[in-house]
Design a protein around this motif. Sequence first.
Motif, PDB file in Angstrom:
ATOM      1  N   ARG A   1     -11.487  10.107 -14.223  1.00 23.45           N
ATOM      2  CA  ARG A   1     -12.111  11.417 -14.421  1.00 23.45           C
ATOM      3  C   ARG A   1     -12.896  11.468 -15.728  1.00 23.45           C
ATOM      4  NH1 ARG A   1      -7.240  13.358 -12.043  1.00 23.45           N
ATOM      5  NH2 ARG A   1      -7.682  14.510 -10.155  1.00 23.45           N
ATOM      6  N   LYS A   2     -12.325  10.922 -16.802  1.00 19.81           N
ATOM      7  CA  LYS A   2     -12.960  10.996 -18.121  1.00 19.81           C
ATOM      8  C   LYS A   2     -14.202  10.116 -18.206  1.00 19.81           C
ATOM      9  CE  LYS A   2      -8.630  11.796 -20.546  1.00 19.81           C
ATOM     10  NZ  LYS A   2      -7.570  11.107 -21.294  1.00 19.81           N
ATOM     11  N   LEU A   3     -14.063   8.825 -17.821  1.00 16.52           N
ATOM     12  CA  LEU A   3     -15.173   7.873 -17.957  1.00 16.52           C
ATOM     13  C   LEU A   3     -16.259   8.101 -16.923  1.00 16.52           C
ATOM     14  CD1 LEU A   3     -13.189   4.575 -18.599  1.00 16.52           C
ATOM     15  CD2 LEU A   3     -14.343   5.996 -20.284  1.00 16.52           C
ATOM     16  N   ASN A   4     -15.841   8.251 -15.657  1.00 12.85           N
ATOM     17  CA  ASN A   4     -16.737   8.453 -14.529  1.00 12.85           C
ATOM     18  C   ASN A   4     -17.790   7.350 -14.420  1.00 12.85           C
ATOM     19  OD1 ASN A   4     -17.354   9.746 -12.188  1.00 12.85           O
ATOM     20  ND2 ASN A   4     -18.766  11.188 -13.136  1.00 12.85           N
ATOM     21  N   LYS A   5     -17.406   6.124 -14.766  1.00 11.85           N
ATOM     22  CA  LYS A   5     -18.259   4.958 -14.536  1.00 11.85           C
ATOM     23  C   LYS A   5     -17.358   3.737 -14.442  1.00 11.85           C
ATOM     24  CE  LYS A   5     -19.146   3.910 -19.368  1.00 11.85           C
ATOM     25  NZ  LYS A   5     -20.105   3.584 -20.367  1.00 11.85           N
ATOM     26  N   ASP A   6     -17.891   2.636 -14.035  1.00 13.50           N
ATOM     27  CA  ASP A   6     -17.172   1.372 -13.856  1.00 13.50           C
ATOM     28  C   ASP A   6     -16.371   1.371 -12.551  1.00 13.50           C
ATOM     29  OD1 ASP A   6     -18.141   0.235 -16.216  1.00 13.50           O
ATOM     30  OD2 ASP A   6     -16.492   1.060 -17.397  1.00 13.50           O
ATOM     31  N   VAL A   7     -15.704   0.239 -12.318  1.00 14.56           N
ATOM     32  CA  VAL A   7     -14.905   0.053 -11.106  1.00 14.56           C
ATOM     33  C   VAL A   7     -13.613   0.853 -11.232  1.00 14.56           C
ATOM     34  CG1 VAL A   7     -13.643  -1.630  -9.725  1.00 14.56           C
ATOM     35  CG2 VAL A   7     -15.870  -2.238 -10.674  1.00 14.56           C
ATOM     36  N   ALA A   8     -13.318   1.637 -10.209  1.00 10.33           N
ATOM     37  CA  ALA A   8     -12.100   2.447 -10.193  1.00 10.33           C
ATOM     38  C   ALA A   8     -11.015   1.786  -9.350  1.00 10.33           C
ATOM     39  CB  ALA A   8     -12.395   3.832  -9.651  1.00 10.33           C
ATOM     40  N   VAL A   9     -11.386   1.282  -8.163  1.00  6.85           N
ATOM     41  CA  VAL A   9     -10.423   0.687  -7.238  1.00  6.85           C
ATOM     42  C   VAL A   9     -10.997  -0.630  -6.709  1.00  6.85           C
ATOM     43  CG1 VAL A   9      -9.166   0.988  -5.062  1.00  6.85           C
ATOM     44  CG2 VAL A   9      -9.575   2.959  -6.535  1.00  6.85           C
ATOM     45  N   GLU A  10     -10.245  -1.689  -6.889  1.00  6.59           N
ATOM     46  CA  GLU A  10     -10.602  -2.992  -6.331  1.00  6.59           C
ATOM     47  C   GLU A  10     -10.030  -3.041  -4.918  1.00  6.59           C
ATOM     48  OE1 GLU A  10     -12.667  -6.294  -6.294  1.00  6.59           O
ATOM     49  OE2 GLU A  10     -12.463  -5.250  -8.208  1.00  6.59           O
ATOM     50  N   ILE A  11     -10.881  -3.259  -3.931  1.00  8.10           N
ATOM     51  CA  ILE A  11     -10.451  -3.231  -2.532  1.00  8.10           C
ATOM     52  C   ILE A  11      -9.766  -4.548  -2.165  1.00  8.10           C
ATOM     53  CG2 ILE A  11     -11.245  -3.036  -0.134  1.00  8.10           C
ATOM     54  CD1 ILE A  11     -11.344  -0.435  -1.777  1.00  8.10           C
ATOM     55  N   VAL A  12      -8.597  -4.433  -1.522  1.00  6.78           N
ATOM     56  CA  VAL A  12      -7.818  -5.596  -1.120  1.00  6.78           C
ATOM     57  C   VAL A  12      -8.035  -5.899   0.366  1.00  6.78           C
ATOM     58  CG1 VAL A  12      -5.488  -6.542  -0.987  1.00  6.78           C
ATOM     59  CG2 VAL A  12      -6.107  -5.075  -2.881  1.00  6.78           C
ATOM     60  N   THR A  13      -8.000  -4.859   1.185  1.00  8.14           N
ATOM     61  CA  THR A  13      -8.274  -4.989   2.614  1.00  8.14           C
ATOM     62  C   THR A  13      -8.949  -3.700   3.083  1.00  8.14           C
ATOM     63  OG1 THR A  13      -7.332  -5.494   4.803  1.00  8.14           O
ATOM     64  CG2 THR A  13      -5.985  -4.166   3.312  1.00  8.14           C
ATOM     65  N   TYR A  14      -9.757  -3.811   4.117  1.00 10.27           N
ATOM     66  CA  TYR A  14     -10.506  -2.651   4.600  1.00 10.27           C
ATOM     67  C   TYR A  14     -10.679  -2.734   6.104  1.00 10.27           C
ATOM     68  CZ  TYR A  14     -14.254  -6.092   4.338  1.00 10.27           C
ATOM     69  OH  TYR A  14     -14.999  -7.242   4.495  1.00 10.27           O
ATOM     70  N   LEU A  15     -11.038  -1.620   6.683  1.00  7.02           N
ATOM     71  CA  LEU A  15     -11.232  -1.514   8.121  1.00  7.02           C
ATOM     72  C   LEU A  15     -12.331  -2.477   8.569  1.00  7.02           C
ATOM     73  CD1 LEU A  15     -10.049   0.381  10.301  1.00  7.02           C
ATOM     74  CD2 LEU A  15     -12.066   1.780  10.033  1.00  7.02           C
ATOM     75  N   GLY A  16     -12.007  -3.349   9.500  1.00  9.03           N
ATOM     76  CA  GLY A  16     -12.994  -4.280  10.027  1.00  9.03           C
ATOM     77  C   GLY A  16     -12.953  -5.666   9.404  1.00  9.03           C
ATOM     78  N   ASP A  17     -12.124  -5.896   8.382  1.00 12.40           N
ATOM     79  CA  ASP A  17     -12.046  -7.246   7.824  1.00 12.40           C
ATOM     80  C   ASP A  17     -11.216  -8.119   8.767  1.00 12.40           C
ATOM     81  OD1 ASP A  17      -9.415  -6.553   7.308  1.00 12.40           O
ATOM     82  OD2 ASP A  17      -9.535  -6.837   5.139  1.00 12.40           O
ATOM     83  N   ASP A  18     -11.023  -9.380   8.410  1.00 11.01           N
ATOM     84  CA  ASP A  18     -10.352 -10.299   9.323  1.00 11.01           C
ATOM     85  C   ASP A  18      -8.853 -10.043   9.454  1.00 11.01           C
ATOM     86  OD1 ASP A  18     -12.718 -11.536  10.025  1.00 11.01           O
ATOM     87  OD2 ASP A  18     -12.590 -13.028   8.435  1.00 11.01           O
ATOM     88  N   LEU A  19      -8.232  -9.384   8.474  1.00 12.99           N
ATOM     89  CA  LEU A  19      -6.825  -9.010   8.633  1.00 12.99           C
ATOM     90  C   LEU A  19      -6.703  -7.875   9.639  1.00 12.99           C
ATOM     91  CD1 LEU A  19      -3.871  -9.329   7.778  1.00 12.99           C
ATOM     92  CD2 LEU A  19      -4.295  -7.672   5.966  1.00 12.99           C
ATOM     93  N   TRP A  20      -7.659  -6.965   9.653  1.00 10.82           N
ATOM     94  CA  TRP A  20      -7.670  -5.881  10.640  1.00 10.82           C
ATOM     95  C   TRP A  20      -7.787  -6.456  12.040  1.00 10.82           C
ATOM     96  CZ3 TRP A  20      -6.610  -0.941  11.328  1.00 10.82           C
ATOM     97  CH2 TRP A  20      -7.119  -0.284  12.450  1.00 10.82           C
ATOM     98  N   ALA A  21      -8.597  -7.486  12.200  1.00 12.61           N
ATOM     99  CA  ALA A  21      -8.795  -8.104  13.517  1.00 12.61           C
ATOM    100  C   ALA A  21      -7.561  -8.874  13.976  1.00 12.61           C
ATOM    101  CB  ALA A  21     -10.007  -9.015  13.477  1.00 12.61           C
ATOM    102  N   LEU A  22      -6.722  -9.304  13.045  1.00 18.84           N
ATOM    103  CA  LEU A  22      -5.538 -10.089  13.333  1.00 18.84           C
ATOM    104  C   LEU A  22      -4.409  -9.160  13.785  1.00 18.84           C
ATOM    105  CD1 LEU A  22      -4.446 -13.042  13.074  1.00 18.84           C
ATOM    106  CD2 LEU A  22      -3.605 -12.359  10.837  1.00 18.84           C
ATOM    107  N   GLN A  23      -4.226  -9.026  15.086  1.00 20.37           N
ATOM    108  CA  GLN A  23      -3.193  -8.126  15.587  1.00 20.37           C
ATOM    109  C   GLN A  23      -1.867  -8.832  15.795  1.00 20.37           C
ATOM    110  OE1 GLN A  23      -4.351  -5.606  18.805  1.00 20.37           O
ATOM    111  NE2 GLN A  23      -6.407  -5.380  18.035  1.00 20.37           N
ATOM    112  N   ASN A  24      -1.904 -10.107  16.113  1.00 23.34           N
ATOM    113  CA  ASN A  24      -0.692 -10.914  16.303  1.00 23.34           C
ATOM    114  C   ASN A  24      -0.883 -12.264  15.653  1.00 23.34           C
ATOM    115  OD1 ASN A  24       0.975  -9.165  17.936  1.00 23.34           O
ATOM    116  ND2 ASN A  24      -0.517  -9.495  19.567  1.00 23.34           N
ATOM    117  N   LEU A  25       0.205 -12.823  15.172  1.00 18.51           N
ATOM    118  CA  LEU A  25       0.160 -14.159  14.565  1.00 18.51           C
ATOM    119  C   LEU A  25       0.718 -15.190  15.510  1.00 18.51           C
ATOM    120  CD1 LEU A  25       1.328 -13.207  10.986  1.00 18.51           C
ATOM    121  CD2 LEU A  25      -0.919 -13.977  11.645  1.00 18.51           C
TER     122      LEU A  25
END
Length: 184
Positions: free
Chosen positions: A160-184
């Motif tokens: 809130r104070k800075l309001n610039k730079d990276v706030a959240v580093e994304i680890v996994t997201y909708l549509g990546d290859d882990l999302w596609a992996l439903q069963n191992l």
Amino acid sequence: MFKKFTPSTDIAGQTPPKSSVQRSIRAAVLQQWKIGPETLEEIWPKKESLIHVKCREHISIYSVQSVPLFFQHFDGPFYPTLRLLHRYPSILPKVGVDRGAIRFLLAGAPMMCPGLTSAGGYLPPSEEALPKGTAVAVHAEGKEHAVGIGITELSTEDMRKLNKDVAVEIVTYLGDDLWALQNL
């Protein structure tokens, strides 16, 4: 982390961890996530065997009955898969990005402070402030379910104070290859 994940080449092996290791994983998950023992029992019944899937780049995926439930990078925190987060949305604290950041989020880019502090974004109130290094569910403006999971690079008050730079580093997201992996 899962932008170019191919199970046939990136999985090194699958082994069931010892019961003492499973107990320590249960304890760590209960400590890191906002869930009770009953919810963890629904997610991962004690009678079910956990399978540790070792992957490239020191990624560990943990599955029950061939369904990936959570993963870990090195010895870092345990992250739920997005499919698990959709079933139990209160596992992780919530942050939200505005409409302009959605396309970047779905490409796996880190979320910047302005996307979270703008009119369409959401940060928890000051009394529920999150420290740096907290795993969070990233929601998009106008969407019901989380579209990504990330780790905060700044505390929510600093965002809130800075309001610039990276706030959240994304680890996994909708549509990546882990999302596609439903069963191992």
